[in-house]
Design a protein around this motif. Structure first.
Motif, PDB file in Angstrom:
ATOM      1  N   GLU A   1       0.370   9.317 -10.402  1.00 26.85           N
ATOM      2  CA  GLU A   1      -0.157  10.683 -10.462  1.00 26.85           C
ATOM      3  C   GLU A   1       0.780  11.651 -11.177  1.00 26.85           C
ATOM      4  OE1 GLU A   1      -0.779  11.764  -6.426  1.00 26.85           O
ATOM      5  OE2 GLU A   1      -2.535  10.474  -6.184  1.00 26.85           O
ATOM      6  N   ALA A   2       2.042  11.284 -11.327  1.00 28.84           N
ATOM      7  CA  ALA A   2       3.036  12.198 -11.907  1.00 28.84           C
ATOM      8  C   ALA A   2       2.705  12.497 -13.361  1.00 28.84           C
ATOM      9  CB  ALA A   2       4.421  11.590 -11.806  1.00 28.84           C
ATOM     10  N   HIS A   3       3.063  13.706 -13.778  1.00 26.46           N
ATOM     11  CA  HIS A   3       2.847  14.117 -15.165  1.00 26.46           C
ATOM     12  C   HIS A   3       4.010  13.606 -16.006  1.00 26.46           C
ATOM     13  CE1 HIS A   3      -0.523  16.589 -14.098  1.00 26.46           C
ATOM     14  NE2 HIS A   3       0.202  17.170 -13.138  1.00 26.46           N
ATOM     15  N   MET A   4       3.821  12.449 -16.606  1.00 24.54           N
ATOM     16  CA  MET A   4       4.831  11.855 -17.481  1.00 24.54           C
ATOM     17  C   MET A   4       4.122  10.999 -18.513  1.00 24.54           C
ATOM     18  SD  MET A   4       6.449   8.832 -15.049  1.00 24.54           S
ATOM     19  CE  MET A   4       6.806   9.812 -13.623  1.00 24.54           C
ATOM     20  N   ASN A   5       4.824  10.739 -19.608  1.00 26.06           N
ATOM     21  CA  ASN A   5       4.195   9.914 -20.632  1.00 26.06           C
ATOM     22  C   ASN A   5       4.251   8.439 -20.215  1.00 26.06           C
ATOM     23  OD1 ASN A   5       6.784   9.059 -21.210  1.00 26.06           O
ATOM     24  ND2 ASN A   5       7.013  10.433 -22.967  1.00 26.06           N
ATOM     25  N   GLU A   6       3.583   7.616 -20.982  1.00 23.72           N
ATOM     26  CA  GLU A   6       3.417   6.205 -20.599  1.00 23.72           C
ATOM     27  C   GLU A   6       4.735   5.440 -20.594  1.00 23.72           C
ATOM     28  OE1 GLU A   6       1.219   3.486 -18.868  1.00 23.72           O
ATOM     29  OE2 GLU A   6       0.444   5.434 -19.514  1.00 23.72           O
ATOM     30  N   SER A   7       5.636   5.757 -21.512  1.00 24.09           N
ATOM     31  CA  SER A   7       6.918   5.047 -21.537  1.00 24.09           C
ATOM     32  C   SER A   7       7.765   5.393 -20.305  1.00 24.09           C
ATOM     33  CB  SER A   7       7.686   5.360 -22.820  1.00 24.09           C
ATOM     34  OG  SER A   7       8.026   6.727 -22.865  1.00 24.09           O
TER      35      SER A   7
ATOM     36  N   ASP B   1       0.847  -1.185   0.000  1.00 29.17           N
ATOM     37  CA  ASP B   1       0.000   0.000   0.000  1.00 29.17           C
ATOM     38  C   ASP B   1       0.884   1.237   0.000  1.00 29.17           C
ATOM     39  OD1 ASP B   1      -2.425   1.656   1.993  1.00 29.17           O
ATOM     40  OD2 ASP B   1      -2.562   1.140  -0.117  1.00 29.17           O
ATOM     41  N   SER B   2       1.825   1.232  -0.903  1.00 29.80           N
ATOM     42  CA  SER B   2       2.880   2.230  -0.946  1.00 29.80           C
ATOM     43  C   SER B   2       2.412   3.534  -1.575  1.00 29.80           C
ATOM     44  CB  SER B   2       4.056   1.686  -1.746  1.00 29.80           C
ATOM     45  OG  SER B   2       5.057   2.648  -1.833  1.00 29.80           O
ATOM     46  N   VAL B   3       2.940   4.593  -1.043  1.00 29.28           N
ATOM     47  CA  VAL B   3       2.674   5.917  -1.580  1.00 29.28           C
ATOM     48  C   VAL B   3       3.471   6.131  -2.860  1.00 29.28           C
ATOM     49  CG1 VAL B   3       2.866   8.388  -1.065  1.00 29.28           C
ATOM     50  CG2 VAL B   3       2.192   6.792   0.721  1.00 29.28           C
ATOM     51  N   ILE B   4       4.577   5.399  -2.992  1.00 32.57           N
ATOM     52  CA  ILE B   4       5.440   5.571  -4.162  1.00 32.57           C
ATOM     53  C   ILE B   4       4.695   5.219  -5.445  1.00 32.57           C
ATOM     54  CG2 ILE B   4       7.553   4.781  -5.283  1.00 32.57           C
ATOM     55  CD1 ILE B   4       8.672   4.324  -2.463  1.00 32.57           C
ATOM     56  N   TYR B   5       3.934   4.130  -5.427  1.00 31.69           N
ATOM     57  CA  TYR B   5       3.179   3.747  -6.613  1.00 31.69           C
ATOM     58  C   TYR B   5       2.136   4.800  -6.960  1.00 31.69           C
ATOM     59  CZ  TYR B   5       5.201  -0.916  -6.573  1.00 31.69           C
ATOM     60  OH  TYR B   5       6.068  -1.964  -6.631  1.00 31.69           O
ATOM     61  N   ALA B   6       1.494   5.361  -5.943  1.00 32.08           N
ATOM     62  CA  ALA B   6       0.503   6.406  -6.189  1.00 32.08           C
ATOM     63  C   ALA B   6       1.161   7.644  -6.779  1.00 32.08           C
ATOM     64  CB  ALA B   6      -0.217   6.747  -4.893  1.00 32.08           C
ATOM     65  N   ARG B   7       2.332   8.004  -6.270  1.00 28.17           N
ATOM     66  CA  ARG B   7       3.044   9.172  -6.793  1.00 28.17           C
ATOM     67  C   ARG B   7       3.444   8.966  -8.246  1.00 28.17           C
ATOM     68  NH1 ARG B   7       2.990  13.858  -3.713  1.00 28.17           N
ATOM     69  NH2 ARG B   7       2.968  13.205  -1.539  1.00 28.17           N
ATOM     70  N   ILE B   8       3.896   7.771  -8.576  1.00 29.48           N
ATOM     71  CA  ILE B   8       4.282   7.493  -9.966  1.00 29.48           C
ATOM     72  C   ILE B   8       3.062   7.559 -10.874  1.00 29.48           C
ATOM     73  CG2 ILE B   8       5.131   5.693 -11.534  1.00 29.48           C
ATOM     74  CD1 ILE B   8       7.081   4.881  -9.334  1.00 29.48           C
TER      75      ILE B   8
END
Length: 65
Positions: free
Chosen positions: A19-25, A10-17
């Motif tokens: 939610e981040a503004h980045m393309n799919e690759s 239940d990591s916050v890191i996965y949520a941050r990734i």
């Protein structure tokens, strides 16, 4: 990509990734890197536990008085 670590930790890191503004690759690359790091850390923890368990075999037996 498995989501077992994401659900189990239940990591916050996965949520941050996610939610981040980045393309799919870039997102795929970040998640792949995170998965690789988790694997390496898991292997290191496993090795530490095995090494600690081996320490008991090398202890000198105590002398009984």
């Amino acid at each position: 990509m498995r989501k077992a670590n994401e659900i189990a930790i239940d990591s916050v890191i996965y949520a941050r990734i996610n939610e981040a503004h980045m393309n799919e690759s870039e997102r795929h690359s970040a998640l792949s890197t995170l998965h690789s790091v988790e694997s390496v850390v898991g292997a290191m923890v496993w090795m530490k536990e095995k090494f600690a368990a081996l320490g008991h075999y090398f202890l000198k037996p105590s002398l009984k008085h």
